[in-house]
Design a protein around this motif. Structure first.
Motif, PDB file in Angstrom:
ATOM      1  N   THR B  70       0.343  -1.160  -0.587  1.00 60.00           N
ATOM      2  CA  THR B  70       0.067  -0.143  -0.169  1.00 60.00           C
ATOM      3  C   THR B  70       1.009   1.212   0.162  1.00 60.00           C
ATOM      4  O   THR B  70       1.710   0.592   0.201  1.00 60.00           O
ATOM      5  CB  THR B  70      -0.542   0.051   1.410  1.00 60.00           C
ATOM      6  OG1 THR B  70      -0.186   0.062   2.235  1.00 60.00           O
ATOM      7  CG2 THR B  70      -1.710  -1.431   1.477  1.00 60.00           C
ATOM      8  N   THR B  71       0.700   2.787  -0.181  1.00 58.75           N
ATOM      9  CA  THR B  71       0.738   3.744  -0.046  1.00 58.75           C
ATOM     10  C   THR B  71       1.100   3.871   1.137  1.00 58.75           C
ATOM     11  O   THR B  71       2.637   4.466   1.057  1.00 58.75           O
ATOM     12  CB  THR B  71       0.501   4.345  -0.466  1.00 58.75           C
ATOM     13  OG1 THR B  71      -0.073   4.597  -1.846  1.00 58.75           O
ATOM     14  CG2 THR B  71       0.704   6.034  -0.790  1.00 58.75           C
ATOM     15  N   GLU B  72       0.630   3.429   2.128  1.00 63.79           N
ATOM     16  CA  GLU B  72       0.710   4.073   3.556  1.00 63.79           C
ATOM     17  C   GLU B  72       1.579   3.498   4.313  1.00 63.79           C
ATOM     18  O   GLU B  72       2.757   3.777   5.274  1.00 63.79           O
ATOM     19  CB  GLU B  72      -0.682   3.835   4.794  1.00 63.79           C
ATOM     20  CG  GLU B  72      -1.399   5.152   3.429  1.00 63.79           C
ATOM     21  CD  GLU B  72      -2.155   4.503   2.749  1.00 63.79           C
ATOM     22  OE1 GLU B  72      -2.529   5.401   2.297  1.00 63.79           O
ATOM     23  OE2 GLU B  72      -1.811   2.524   2.777  1.00 63.79           O
ATOM     24  N   ASP B  73       2.201   1.655   3.721  1.00 66.87           N
ATOM     25  CA  ASP B  73       2.938   0.867   4.778  1.00 66.87           C
ATOM     26  C   ASP B  73       3.928   0.934   4.241  1.00 66.87           C
ATOM     27  O   ASP B  73       4.094   0.526   2.445  1.00 66.87           O
ATOM     28  CB  ASP B  73       2.091  -0.382   5.383  1.00 66.87           C
ATOM     29  CG  ASP B  73       0.850   0.353   5.535  1.00 66.87           C
ATOM     30  OD1 ASP B  73      -0.487   0.157   5.503  1.00 66.87           O
ATOM     31  OD2 ASP B  73       0.716   1.117   6.834  1.00 66.87           O
ATOM     32  N   PHE B  74       5.158   0.132   4.427  1.00 69.25           N
ATOM     33  CA  PHE B  74       6.591  -0.251   4.751  1.00 69.25           C
ATOM     34  C   PHE B  74       7.184  -0.724   5.269  1.00 69.25           C
ATOM     35  O   PHE B  74       8.321  -0.079   6.262  1.00 69.25           O
ATOM     36  CB  PHE B  74       7.243   1.524   3.767  1.00 69.25           C
ATOM     37  CG  PHE B  74       8.572   0.806   3.270  1.00 69.25           C
ATOM     38  CD1 PHE B  74       9.801   1.291   2.990  1.00 69.25           C
ATOM     39  CD2 PHE B  74       8.460  -0.198   1.855  1.00 69.25           C
ATOM     40  CE1 PHE B  74      10.791   1.376   2.359  1.00 69.25           C
ATOM     41  CE2 PHE B  74       9.541  -0.290   1.301  1.00 69.25           C
ATOM     42  CZ  PHE B  74      10.806   0.332   1.295  1.00 69.25           C
ATOM     43  N   PRO B  75       6.890  -1.875   5.742  1.00 66.88           N
ATOM     44  CA  PRO B  75       7.611  -2.431   6.382  1.00 66.88           C
ATOM     45  C   PRO B  75       8.629  -3.126   6.585  1.00 66.88           C
ATOM     46  O   PRO B  75       8.727  -3.647   5.335  1.00 66.88           O
ATOM     47  CB  PRO B  75       6.250  -3.817   6.647  1.00 66.88           C
ATOM     48  CG  PRO B  75       5.747  -4.085   5.566  1.00 66.88           C
ATOM     49  CD  PRO B  75       5.674  -2.904   4.822  1.00 66.88           C
TER      50      PRO B  75
END
Lengths: 112, 113
Positions: B70-75
């Motif tokens: 998603t645009t919001e998350d970057f784990p």
């Protein structure tokens, strides 16, 4: 790959004095040269940035000087205050303008 | 405004364990980054992403993996924790990769024993 050399590693200044931190980059770079300020336990935050079409930018007590021919830029903090005590990072873009490379940081201490 | 949120703030792992460092941003930024910060070494780029589904290696990617669904998350994933991965990890985001400031989270302090 971009290389950024920052000096000094640490700096102690008396309240009211001038703090000067220097950075040098290697590869041809353009667009955007920022300085970040980091307080203990926090992430870095943008302090001031300059584009290479100007030689100097001033915001309040903070000034960036840029020397494109020498591939150097510096941060000057006038009338340094104890609240300015923090770690400062310079950064430079890569040859293609992509992602930033950060200097190793300067720990500034301003004594009251 | 939340900005860039990183969880957890602190973690201790044993050698060989795995974990995921979470990063979320609410500024609708396309670009996201993971850095590690070691004393006197500045910020080293681990991985970055230019948008959902697109990731690329930075300077020090070995031992890490990322995803961007998603645009919001970057784990950021550590599969087999090693003592050399003891560090402070920062996530950042920016609107673009040129002439735009990066906004940083407050970091995850990770110790591997």
């Amino acid at each position: 790959q971009q290389q950024v050399k920052q000096s000094p590693q640490s700096l102690i200044v008396q309240k009211g004095g001038i703090s000067i931190i220097n950075c040098a980059y290697e590869n041809t770079a353009f667009d955007y040269f920022p300085w970040y300020q980091q307080f203990p336990g926090k992430g870095p935050a943008l302090l001031i940035a300059i584009r290479p079409d100007v030689s100097e930018k001033k915001e309040g007590r903070f000034t960036i000087s840029f020397n494109k021919s020498a591939k150097q830029f510096s941060l000057h903090i006038m009338d340094s205050q104890p609240g300015d005590s923090a770690t400062y990072f310079c950064a430079a873009p890569g040859a293609s303008g992509s992602r930033l490379t950060f200097g190793e940081g300067t720990q500034l201490t301003v004594n009251p | 405004n939340a900005g860039v949120t990183q969880t957890p703030k602190f973690r201790i792992l044993k050698i060989g364990q795995s974990m995921t460092l979470q990063c979320a941003q609410d500024m609708n930024h396309n670009y996201m980054y993971w850095y590690r910060q070691d004393p006197g070494m500045g910020l080293k780029l681990i991985y970055y992403s230019v948008g959902a589904g697109i990731t690329d290696k930075g300077e020090v990617p070995n031992g890490y993996n990322v995803s961007r669904s998603t645009t919001e998350d970057f784990p950021l994933r550590l599969e087999l924790a090693a003592p050399s991965q003891t560090s402070v990890y920062f996530c950042a985001s920016s609107y673009s990769n040129r002439n735009q400031p990066q906004h940083f989270g407050d970091g995850t302090r990770l110790s591997i024993l």
